[in-house]
Enzyme design. Sequence first.
Site, mmCIF file in Angstrom:
data_model
loop_
_atom_site.group_PDB
_atom_site.id
_atom_site.type_symbol
_atom_site.label_atom_id
_atom_site.label_comp_id
_atom_site.label_asym_id
_atom_site.label_seq_id
_atom_site.Cartn_x
_atom_site.Cartn_y
_atom_site.Cartn_z
ATOM 1 N N HIS A 299 -83.570 61.790 13.465
ATOM 2 C CA HIS A 299 -83.707 60.690 14.527
ATOM 3 C C HIS A 299 -84.400 59.242 14.132
ATOM 4 C CE1 HIS A 299 -85.389 58.475 18.131
ATOM 5 N NE2 HIS A 299 -84.305 59.258 18.917
ATOM 6 N N GLU B 189 -101.610 47.391 7.583
ATOM 7 C CA GLU B 189 -102.711 47.253 6.860
ATOM 8 C C GLU B 189 -103.005 48.224 5.931
ATOM 9 O OE1 GLU B 189 -102.065 45.243 9.922
ATOM 10 O OE2 GLU B 189 -103.103 47.031 10.411
#
Length: 384
Positions: free
Chosen positions: A14, A55
Site C-alpha cells: 500500500h 531530521e
Amino acid sequence: MSFLFTSESVSEGHPDKVCDAISDAILDMHLRKDENARCAVETMATTNRVFIAGETSSFVSFSTADIEQTVRNTIKDIGYEQDGFNWQTVQIESYLHHQSADIALGVDKLGAGDQGIMFGYAKKENEYETDYMPLPIYLSHRILQNLSQIRKSNPKCGLGPDAKSQVTVEYNNEGKAISLPKVLVSSQHDKHLNIDDVREIIEQSLQNVIPQDLLPNPQNLLVNPTGRFVIGGPDGDAGLTGRKIIVDTYGGYAPHGGGAFSGKDPTKVDRSAAYMLRYLAKNIVAAGLAKECLLQVSYAIGLSQPLSLYINTNQTSQIPETEIMSYIKKNIDLSPAGIINRLELKKPIYTPSSSYGHFGRKPQDNGEFSWEKLDMVKELQNAF
C-alpha cells in the site's frame, strides 16, 4: 444485544505502507551504526518518485548514495518492479537535515522528545487466540500477511504488492464473536487475471487464517468490488508516512493518541510510550488481572516523568484498578530512558513493524517486537 465492529488493514505494498517501510529502514540504517541516533524521517511516494524529509542526529553520516540504496532495497523487498513504480528506476530526492537544537535540549536531559498522549490496549477474546488483540484487526492483518506469503512464494500467481482487507465481526451481548457478516479484500493483480482468478486465491487465503466456524459465506466475501485493480501502489495513489495509524494499532477498537510511529527513534514517546503501554496492558490481561485493559499516559517535551496515567479495564478487573495503577507507578519506570532500557529499543528492529501492525506480533530473538513479551506475568500475579 449483538453488535458489529469493523477494522481494516493494508499490505506492505500500500502506498502509505511503502512510505512507512522506507522511513523505518532509514531509521534502522542509523541505529545499526549508532544506537543513540535520533531520527524523525518522513517519506512521500508517487509515480516512480520518492521524497524523503526530516531530521537526524548521529555521529555517523550517510551519503546520498547510502540513503538511495536503502530506499531501493526496501522497495525491491516489497516487490515493486512495475512501469509506474520500480525499485531500479524510481527517482529519489532526500532533504534530511540535522535535528533541531531546541528539541535536542529536552532529549539531552533524558526527557520526552515531544508532548503528547499515548494509549496501550489488550483484550482476551472469549473463544479465539488473537494474541490479546481485538479480533477484527487481528484477522484483517492475518489475511494480508498470508496473501503476501502466497505472492512471494509463487510470483507467477499474478498478485501485486498493493492490497487492503476489511473484516466485520458480529459479537453477541456477552462479547463473544459469532460470525463475520462481511469480509472485504482488494488485491492488485496482473492485467491477465480476471476477478474469478483473484477471488480463488483470496478464498484460499481466508481458509488458511480464519477459524473454520467463522468463515464467511461466499456472498459475504467481497473481492475487488470495482472489478479491476491493476494500477496500484504509489502509481495509483500517493503515499505518506504515518497515515495508517489506526491500522498500526488496534483497528479503532481502542483509542489512539494521534502520533505516528514509523521513522521515529525511541526518544519519541509517540512510539516508545505506545509500545510500553501495550506491553503493560498485554501482561496485565495475560496475568489474569483483567480480561481487557486500556492505559493512557501523557508527556511534556523535555520532562522525563509522565504528567498523567489512566487505566480502564471496562469492568473486567479482578482487583481494583487503583491498585494496578499504584503498582505501575511504584514499580515501572515510565520515563523515556526507562522505557528504552526495559524494552531494549536502541536496536535496529523497526522495519518489520512498518506493516501488518505494531501489536499482536511475535517477539523475536533479535529484539523485534520486544514490547509483545509476556515476561511480567509472574511478577504481576505474585504482586496481587
